[in-house]
Design a protein around this motif. Structure first.
Motif, PDB file in Angstrom:
ATOM      1  N   VAL A  33      15.553   6.297  -1.540  1.00 39.47           N
ATOM      2  CA  VAL A  33      16.477   5.154  -1.531  1.00 39.47           C
ATOM      3  C   VAL A  33      17.879   5.634  -1.120  1.00 39.47           C
ATOM      4  CG1 VAL A  33      17.496   3.305  -2.900  1.00 39.47           C
ATOM      5  CG2 VAL A  33      15.148   4.011  -3.322  1.00 39.47           C
ATOM      6  N   PHE A  73      15.695 -11.506   3.157  1.00 37.38           N
ATOM      7  CA  PHE A  73      16.750 -11.755   2.174  1.00 37.38           C
ATOM      8  C   PHE A  73      18.061 -11.836   2.947  1.00 37.38           C
ATOM      9  CE2 PHE A  73      14.282  -8.317  -0.242  1.00 37.38           C
ATOM     10  CZ  PHE A  73      13.332  -9.206  -0.658  1.00 37.38           C
ATOM     11  N   GLY A 114      22.051  -5.818  -5.484  1.00 37.57           N
ATOM     12  CA  GLY A 114      20.631  -5.671  -5.840  1.00 37.57           C
ATOM     13  C   GLY A 114      20.112  -6.841  -6.644  1.00 37.57           C
ATOM     14  N   PHE A 117      19.289  -9.637  -4.451  1.00 37.75           N
ATOM     15  CA  PHE A 117      17.982  -9.392  -3.832  1.00 37.75           C
ATOM     16  C   PHE A 117      16.857  -9.756  -4.800  1.00 37.75           C
ATOM     17  CE2 PHE A 117      19.678  -5.873  -0.865  1.00 37.75           C
ATOM     18  CZ  PHE A 117      20.016  -6.825   0.061  1.00 37.75           C
ATOM     19  N   LEU A 118      17.031  -9.286  -6.045  1.00 39.86           N
ATOM     20  CA  LEU A 118      16.004  -9.525  -7.068  1.00 39.86           C
ATOM     21  C   LEU A 118      15.797 -11.029  -7.272  1.00 39.86           C
ATOM     22  CD1 LEU A 118      14.264  -7.764  -8.897  1.00 39.86           C
ATOM     23  CD2 LEU A 118      16.015  -7.959 -10.649  1.00 39.86           C
ATOM     24  N   VAL A 128       2.771 -12.757  -4.770  1.00 42.68           N
ATOM     25  CA  VAL A 128       2.314 -11.488  -5.331  1.00 42.68           C
ATOM     26  C   VAL A 128       2.707 -11.487  -6.806  1.00 42.68           C
ATOM     27  CG1 VAL A 128       2.702  -9.002  -5.299  1.00 42.68           C
ATOM     28  CG2 VAL A 128       2.503 -10.257  -3.170  1.00 42.68           C
ATOM     29  N   PRO A 129       1.889 -10.911  -7.684  1.00 43.92           N
ATOM     30  CA  PRO A 129       2.269 -10.845  -9.091  1.00 43.92           C
ATOM     31  C   PRO A 129       3.665 -10.278  -9.269  1.00 43.92           C
ATOM     32  CG  PRO A 129       0.040 -10.084  -8.816  1.00 43.92           C
ATOM     33  CD  PRO A 129       0.562 -10.362  -7.451  1.00 43.92           C
ATOM     34  N   LEU A 132       4.732  -6.342 -10.339  1.00 41.31           N
ATOM     35  CA  LEU A 132       4.767  -5.243  -9.378  1.00 41.31           C
ATOM     36  C   LEU A 132       6.059  -5.270  -8.571  1.00 41.31           C
ATOM     37  CD1 LEU A 132       1.194  -4.954  -7.851  1.00 41.31           C
ATOM     38  CD2 LEU A 132       2.534  -3.139  -8.886  1.00 41.31           C
ATOM     39  N   LEU A 133       6.402  -6.463  -8.081  1.00 35.00           N
ATOM     40  CA  LEU A 133       7.607  -6.584  -7.263  1.00 35.00           C
ATOM     41  C   LEU A 133       8.843  -6.263  -8.087  1.00 35.00           C
ATOM     42  CD1 LEU A 133       7.060  -9.718  -5.033  1.00 35.00           C
ATOM     43  CD2 LEU A 133       7.610  -7.430  -4.284  1.00 35.00           C
ATOM     44  N   TRP A 136       9.320  -2.459  -8.635  1.00 32.85           N
ATOM     45  CA  TRP A 136       9.854  -1.794  -7.440  1.00 32.85           C
ATOM     46  C   TRP A 136      11.315  -2.166  -7.227  1.00 32.85           C
ATOM     47  CZ3 TRP A 136      11.004  -5.402  -3.477  1.00 32.85           C
ATOM     48  CH2 TRP A 136      11.606  -4.839  -2.371  1.00 32.85           C
ATOM     49  N   ALA A 137      11.644  -3.449  -7.390  1.00 33.28           N
ATOM     50  CA  ALA A 137      13.005  -3.901  -7.130  1.00 33.28           C
ATOM     51  C   ALA A 137      13.986  -3.323  -8.145  1.00 33.28           C
ATOM     52  CB  ALA A 137      13.054  -5.432  -7.164  1.00 33.28           C
ATOM     53  N   THR A 140      14.608   0.297  -7.226  1.00 33.54           N
ATOM     54  CA  THR A 140      15.508   0.398  -6.072  1.00 33.54           C
ATOM     55  C   THR A 140      16.938   0.054  -6.467  1.00 33.54           C
ATOM     56  OG1 THR A 140      13.677  -0.245  -4.643  1.00 33.54           O
ATOM     57  CG2 THR A 140      15.874  -0.422  -3.715  1.00 33.54           C
ATOM     58  N   LEU A 141      17.083  -0.995  -7.261  1.00 33.14           N
ATOM     59  CA  LEU A 141      18.422  -1.436  -7.692  1.00 33.14           C
ATOM     60  C   LEU A 141      19.142  -0.322  -8.454  1.00 33.14           C
ATOM     61  CD1 LEU A 141      19.115  -4.900  -9.302  1.00 33.14           C
ATOM     62  CD2 LEU A 141      20.192  -2.883 -10.202  1.00 33.14           C
TER      63      LEU A 141
END
Lengths: 180, 248
Positions: A33, A73, A114, A117-118, A128-129, A132-133, A136-137, A140-141
């Protein structure tokens, strides 16, 4: 400010920031990242230029970054708000030049970008469930905010010093803020 | 007395004279029965220094690969013809071009690659991008000299795939991590870890039957249909050149 955007260092540094966003150099990453190079540039610029030009620069950066990304986004609202906020902070207090302050502001700003974005991810959800997203988010944040906060004392402080000096000179002040 | 008459009585001296001939015939008979194994082995041992070198072996291997490639092309043409008959030929006419990766972001908010070839080379949005081993993504946007690839791992990436062994279809969706998620269309996909996932023959977005990945784990308890985590075959982190399947 009039003198600030006429200075070549302003345009050159903005161009370099865009190149860095595009190239995403792998040697300045944590687990892949990259830092938010735009935040590192926008923070000192807004502190010197004020809320209007800060928001305008944020708008410009947001549009460019939206063009360089995969365009599902948008970053424009976050950068406009950050430019406005940091510009107001710069107007109210000229003492925001310490490494700790800049690092903290950059950390908050990157976290805010971030979070937008989230929010957009959860809004679109991509069928998507969410767990999981979100995992990951969040990862990254946090990583991006930490890396940007760590780099801000180096890069943003230098840019702030250069631009403040130029701005004060253009306003007929010396580097300590007193009129000549 | 010179020779023994046939009716003469048996003598040991006669046996001693005939025995070598019998043994010789027996030995040759053994060679015949074993299909000359001993001779072949001895010949191989003796002639080993004169065997063809590695260059000739590579030449033979290249020939074999060429033969396989020709067979593959013939099968591909046959497949295209059949797909055309089934009106599934929207991606039939296509060529592949190679392009260098000039920038990569495989982690973070955007999972993308920037390629060093673009619209001037015939690349258009939607083209499939292949790495060594299989599909890695699709062209998202194009400039005259560059192209941006949305990786299969990126949130928002969706392609139709199937598990080759069980022929069960599903959607491969990027979730931001390095392993995309396959959402099956059936309640009972009958898939197990290790199964190969490839692009769906019914897909009109990407070329059919291109390998994508391997099922790493399966969660059958998810409602409404089971999900699988797929490990991609081609790793975008380590690719310097990709191939783009452009549409004619």
């Amino acid at each position: 400010m009039r003198n600030l955007h006429q200075r070549s260092i302003c345009w050159v540094s903005a161009f370099v920031v865009i190149l860095f966003e595009l190239a995403s150099p792998s040697f300045i990453t944590i687990s892949g990242v990259s830092p938010s190079w735009s935040v590192l540039w926008l923070l000192p610029f807004s502190l010197v230029a004020g809320p209007f030009f800060g928001a305008f620069a944020g708008l410009c950066f947001g549009l460019v970054l939206d063009g360089l990304s995969l365009s599902y986004f948008t970053q424009v609202p976050a950068f406009v708000i950050l430019g406005w906020w940091w510009g107001n902070l710069g107007r109210r207090s000229t003492s925001i030049e310490r490494s700790w302050s800049l690092g903290l502001l950059a950390w908050i700003g990157t976290g805010f970008v971030g979070l937008t974005f989230l929010f957009q991810i959860n809004l679109t959800s991509f069928e998507v469930p969410g767990a999981l997203l979100n995992a990951w988010a969040l990862n990254t944040l946090l990583v991006q905010a930490m890396l940007t906060g760590l780099l801000a004392p180096l890069i943003s402080t230098w840019l702030l010093t250069v631009w403040r000096r130029g701005s004060f000179i253009s306003l007929g002040q010396n580097s300590k803020g007193f009129m000549k | 007395m010179g020779a023994y008459p046939w009716g003469a009585p048996f003598r040991f001296r006669t046996l001693r004279r005939v025995m070598p001939l019998v043994l010789l015939i027996g030995a040759f008979g053994f060679v015949r029965w074993t299909k000359g194994t001993a001779f072949a082995d001895i010949y191989a041992f003796v002639s080993r220094p004169f065997w063809p070198g590695s260059s000739q072996r590579e030449w033979v291997q290249i020939s074999a690969q060429l033969e396989q490639q020709i067979k593959l092309n013939l099968l591909e043409q046959d497949n295209q013809r059949l797909r055309r008959l089934l009106s599934l030929d929207k991606k039939s006419g296509s060529d592949r071009i190679s392009a260098p990766v000039i920038s990569r972001t495989t982690k973070g908010w955007w999972q993308k690659l920037e390629l060093g070839k673009g619209g001037m080379n015939g690349i258009t949005p939607g083209d499939a991008v292949m790495g060594p081993g299989g599909l890695i993504g699709r062209i998202n946007s194009v400039t005259p000299t560059t192209a941006r690839v949305m990786l299969l791992t990126a949130p928002g990436s969706q392609i139709g795939v199937w598990a080759e062994r069980t022929k069960r279809h599903g959607m491969l969706m990027g979730v931001g991590t390095s392993r995309p998620q396959m959402i099956f269309l059936d309640n009972d996909p009958n898939v197990r870890p290790g199964d190969v996932v490839s692009t769906s023959p019914a897909s009109t977005l990407v070329p059919p039957n291109v390998p994508v990945g391997v099922v790493e784990s399966l969660d059958e308890k998810v409602w409404p249909t089971p999900h699988a985590i797929v490990q991609l075959i081609a790793s975008p982190e380590a690719i310097d050149w990709v191939q783009i399947q452009i549409q004619r």
